[in-house]
Design an enzyme around this catalytic site. Structure first.
Site, PDB file in Angstrom:
ATOM      1  N   HIS A   1       0.974  -1.374   0.663  1.00  0.00           N
ATOM      2  CA  HIS A   1      -0.121   0.334  -0.396  1.00  0.00           C
ATOM      3  C   HIS A   1       1.191   1.679   0.353  1.00  0.00           C
ATOM      4  CE1 HIS A   1      -2.134   2.977   2.481  1.00  0.00           C
ATOM      5  NE2 HIS A   1      -3.459   2.849   1.715  1.00  0.00           N
TER       6      HIS A   1
ATOM      7  N   GLU B   1       1.338   1.721  -3.437  1.00  0.00           N
ATOM      8  CA  GLU B   1       0.701   2.411  -4.074  1.00  0.00           C
ATOM      9  C   GLU B   1       0.918   3.962  -3.954  1.00  0.00           C
ATOM     10  OE1 GLU B   1      -3.011   4.617  -3.417  1.00  0.00           O
ATOM     11  OE2 GLU B   1      -3.719   1.425  -2.509  1.00  0.00           O
ATOM     12  N   HIS B   2       1.005   4.537  -2.963  1.00  0.00           N
ATOM     13  CA  HIS B   2       1.129   6.246  -2.354  1.00  0.00           C
ATOM     14  C   HIS B   2       2.040   6.557  -3.355  1.00  0.00           C
ATOM     15  CE1 HIS B   2      -1.884   7.278   0.558  1.00  0.00           C
ATOM     16  NE2 HIS B   2      -2.068   6.570   1.069  1.00  0.00           N
TER      17      HIS B   2
ATOM     18  N   GLU C   1      -3.533   8.182   7.467  1.00  0.00           N
ATOM     19  CA  GLU C   1      -4.496   7.267   6.667  1.00  0.00           C
ATOM     20  C   GLU C   1      -4.491   5.601   7.972  1.00  0.00           C
ATOM     21  OE1 GLU C   1      -3.649   6.289   2.653  1.00  0.00           O
ATOM     22  OE2 GLU C   1      -5.802   4.542   2.887  1.00  0.00           O
TER      23      GLU C   1
END
Lengths: 450, 454
Positions: free
Chosen positions: B67, B70-71, B147
């Site tokens: 993840h 992904e950022h 997040e």
């Protein structure tokens, strides 16, 4: 169908023959007033064998009073929980048997019931017959009300412990004061507990009037079928002359800052003030300006300052919520408690700078490129078009709203944005709420927002 | 190179006209599979690139890296500076984002149909030219931590779900949250992100899905132009896990600031492996519909409306995933009732179901909803592209979709009963309870469960 029916056709850009590389055909909207008095907006489209229909009435939470807060929402909630001829199970079973989906939406202004069904004769007829009863013949039984009150109260108590909902409630109160827009849409524990069946019946009779209803129809039916269904869904709605005018929102609010304790790891920060109504002439300058400030996803100023440059938050945004009366300008973010003040100062400075100087020409160009270039994405499904039909009808927007949209965006200037923000948003008249604030005093459980 | 077409003709007996969605497939020499779904209703398209690398491919101590990468995919390449990807897509009128799951990581842009070359140019560039700098990483890892705080740490229901997964699975990486444990996020470095990118971001580990107002032949040509030159890579051996068989009920309690308790019951369940041969996953899909497919389905009708033991209930099951599945039930006790009460009521529902089975009417109702859903999904090009990308990424292929639909329609009442008996049993079960805590950390003095008077 009816004698007083007038059909107003909106010619699409395509029909007129203006087709350029980026031109996009807008839906061909037909509009008439049904014999019942309801306003109807219809787009015929046979690409998919399905039908979407929505009935909206001005019966949102702004028609509540403080002492009966939650009544409007409860009325809407109980519509599909029993009618003159159908039990709540008959309704949900009957719809499921045909594969139909009944939905609804509810906010400060508007209560809506929507239906998605296959367009084939048998399924469509069954589903519409059920929807017609739900909208026009709800019974509001004592037993169902008692049960649903308990469920709503449970959800309200839960919400009172969660930072996002605590912040939202305090924010609405700070922005709207005594105006009904300040009321929580689903009410308060104490007021919901007092709602009676008679309250529901009275509210329904006063606010679910055919003459104020808007019927949006989108999909695989003919105009004759659309006319019949609009009548079927509204002919038996109450006749009402109840007052529906809202009081005016007080625009200049006193500056305030509430710091509310919460054990969460993050502070939930909201800032804002009363903004604009749907009919405000500054709608487009503010809409485009807000894209630049905090509406434009990853490319807005707030996102750039708070997230991209400093990693202070995952989400930071701003938006205007245009309503019948001026809704709020809301700016929000969540950030680790220890850095809440740093992030808040940054947001305030970014806003102040934007109001003081306005956007740059480069930013405006980028905003227009996105909003105009992305226009086709706003109307690329039946669902989205249905929602536009409801909004256009409910807020009395011109039928050419979609046709005019890109042109109005193109016309916005840097100066208009600068002036519109200066006119509407005054940093010295804004409310700030910080839930889970670093230095807030501990509060009583469940009453942190008092 | 393969180039063929399969056509999903849905047998919707109730509809006036056949509904067709054409899916075209083509694989480039470097292994990139391209799938195109044409839909000419509106002049728009969506491009999605799916990598077969999700959090289940991570190793202990490095959770969350899929993840985080992904950022970082938005933080610039050799020729496109940080943030510029988003600016160019925005300037073209586009919307874009990305998502990471246990099974895959995907990136998407929605645009006017004329903008496919731009989207492909940018997306293909970051498939092999990503610039992973320590400076950008140090800022972005903070964003990811925020997040995590927002989505999980401060959300009691998400926290309950996270902790339940980490107990239900013994060895399989599904026991780790997609977003990663906080201590792993704190120790991840840009080198970890680089290693992840090098390992998994390759054309032969990806699927390109384009759906909307396009012609398949044109898309294949553009794909060749923009993605064709990216070199194929040797992919690491994927670790296969045989989740140890559960040998007794598991229970856990999660304390978090909240008002209402919540109960989660998760049963280990199979997922589709061989679309044409399997039957149990389809029976479990129908079972979820029988329990929770509508307001009049069993759980809401019995527990919320009739017994009023719960204020909210739900059932969930996903028959398609790379790893082992779970069949989940959840409930919130109503005022005056306890989690024990709702657990008893849910167990009673299961027992009744296994003893008496489901009625033909219930079965037909769920199937009618499934078939109508197949028509409704045509209204969302994005959702259809999602479904294709997901099926490709978990290894079943989008060609399995019509097969699975047929199998769903063929499920019998007896199969539903048998599947319930086979999987909704004690030894498969993890029970997770949210124990609500007062906000000020002090013990509650109010008479919980009693009448509330103000």
């Amino acid at each position: 169908m009816s004698a007083n029916k007038t059909i107003i056709s909106v010619l699409s850009a395509l029909a007129l023959g203006f087709v350029s590389a980026t031109a996009c055909a807008t839906p061909h909207i037909k509009h008439w007033i049904s014999a019942s008095g309801a306003k109807v907006l219809f787009v015929e489209d046979h690409n998919i064998p399905m039908l979407d229909v929505a009935v909206s009435v001005p019966a949102g939470s702004s028609f509540d009073t403080a002492s009966k807060s939650g009544l409007a929402s409860m009325t809407h909630h109980l519509l599909d929980l029993g009618t003159a001829q159908l039990s709540e199970d008959d309704i949900s079973r009957g719809l499921a048997d045909t594969g139909a989906q009944l939905g609804g939406s509810f906010d400060q202004d508007r209560a809506s019931v929507s239906l998605r069904t296959l367009s084939s004769e048998v399924e469509r007829s069954k589903a519409l017959a059920i929807m017609a009863q739900v909208v026009q013949q709800p019974v509001f039984s004592d037993a169902v009300l008692a049960r649903e009150k308990a469920r709503v109260v449970a959800a309200l108590k839960e919400a009172e412990t969660q930072p996002a909902s605590i912040a939202d409630k305090a924010f609405q109160k700070a922005v709207f004061g005594a105006h009904p827009y300040a009321l929580q849409t689903s009410g308060e524990v104490a007021t919901v507990e007092q709602i009676t069946v008679q309250d529901l019946k009275d509210f329904y009779a006063a606010h679910y009037a055919a003459s104020r209803a808007v019927v949006a129809i989108m999909g695989d039916v003919s105009q004759a079928q659309a006319e019949a269904m609009a009548e079927q869904l509204t002919a038996a709605l109450p006749v009402s002359s109840a007052q529906t005018e809202l009081p005016a929102v007080v625009m200049r609010i006193p500056e305030s800052e509430q710091r509310i304790a919460h054990p969460a790891t993050q502070s939930h920060i909201l800032l804002g003030a009363p903004g604009i109504s749907r009919s405000d002439p500054d709608y487009f300058p503010l809409y485009v300006g807000n894209y630049i400030l905090g509406g434009g996803g990853f490319v807005s100023r707030l996102m750039n300052e708070v997230r991209e440059k400093r990693g202070l938050a995952y989400s930071v945004y701003s938006y205007f919520m245009p309503m019948k009366q001026p809704g709020a300008l809301q700016i929000g973010l969540q950030t680790k408690k220890e850095q809440a003040d740093e992030a808040l100062n940054l947001v305030r400075n970014t806003l102040a700078e934007f109001i003081a100087k306005g956007p740059t020409e480069k930013e405006l160009l980028a905003a227009k490129q996105n909003i105009v270039g992305g226009f086709p994405l706003r109307i690329d499904s039946n669902r989205k078009i249905l929602d536009y039909l409801s909004v256009i009808g409910f807020y009395d927007l011109p039928l050419t709203y979609l046709d005019d949209f890109s042109g109005k965006v193109e016309k916005v200037t840097v100066r208009q944005i600068h002036e519109a923000f200066a006119r509407h948003i005054h940093p010295e008249h804004m409310a700030t709420v910080i839930v889970g604030a670093p230095d807030a005093l501990p509060s009583k459980s469940g009453d942190g927002h008092q | 190179m393969r180039n063929y077409l399969h056509c999903l003709t849905l047998i919707v007996t109730v509809s006036l006209q056949p509904v067709q969605a054409e899916v075209f497939e083509h694989t480039l020499a470097n292994g990139l599979k391209v799938v195109v779904q044409e839909d000419h209703r509106a002049p728009v398209l969506v491009q999605q690139v799916w990598y077969k690398a999700g959090s289940m491919d991570e190793i202990t101590g490095k959770t969350g890296v899929a993840h985080v990468l992904e950022h970082m995919m938005f933080k610039g390449t050799k020729t496109v500076p940080a943030g510029e990807f988003s600016r160019r897509i925005a300037a073209a009128g586009g919307r874009e984002n990305a998502f990471t799951s246990y099974d895959y990581t995907a990136y998407f842009q929605q645009l006017h149909k004329s903008q496919l070359p731009l989207a492909m140019k940018l997306e293909s560039d970051r498939m092999h030219n990503l610039n992973l700098s320590a400076g950008e990483f140090s800022k972005e890892i903070k964003v990811v931590m925020e997040e995590r705080r927002m989505r999980t740490d401060d959300d009691p229901h998400a926290l309950l779900q996270e902790r339940m997964m980490s107990v239900a699975y013994q060895e399989h990486p599904y026991r780790h949250p997609v977003i990663g444990w906080m201590s792993d996020l704190e120790s991840l470095t840009v080198a970890d992100a680089r290693a992840w990118y090098r390992q998994w971001y390759a054309p032969n580990n990806a699927t390109l899905v384009v759906a909307g107002d396009v012609k398949a032949a044109d898309v294949f040509k553009l794909a060749e132009r923009y993605y064709g030159a990216i070199p194929r890579q040797i992919l690491p051996q994927r670790r296969h896990y045989d989740e140890p068989v559960q040998i007794g009920i598991k229970r856990l309690l999660v304390k978090a600031p909240a008002e209402l308790p919540q109960l989660l019951m998760s049963f280990h369940s199979p997922v589709v492996q061989h679309p044409a041969q399997d039957w149990q996953p389809y029976a479990l899909e129908i079972l979820a519909g029988v329990l929770d497919g509508s307001e009049s389905a069993r759980l809401n009708k019995h527990l919320v409306r009739e017994q009023q033991v719960a204020s909210a209930v739900g059932a969930g099951y996903d028959s398609v995933s790379r790893g082992p599945g779970l069949f989940m039930l959840e409930a919130t006790p109503s005022d005056g009732k306890t989690v024990q009460d709702v657990e008893t009521a849910l167990r009673q529902e299961i027992a009744t179901l296994i003893k008496d089975g489901v009625s033909e009417a219930e079965l037909a109702r769920v199937k009618a909803q499934v078939m109508a859903g197949e028509v409704y999904k045509l209204d969302s090009v994005f959702y259809q592209a999602m479904q294709i990308g997901q099926m490709e990424s978990i290894g079943l292929g989008s060609g399995a979709l019509p097969v699975m639909l047929k199998k769903l329609q063929a499920v019998t009442a007896e199969q539903v009963r048998e599947a319930a008996a086979a999987f909704l049993k004690e030894d498969n079960l993890t029970v997770a309870v949210l124990d609500p805590q007062p906000l000020d950390g002090k013990k509650k003095t109010v008479n919980e469960g009693g009448q509330h008077v103000r």
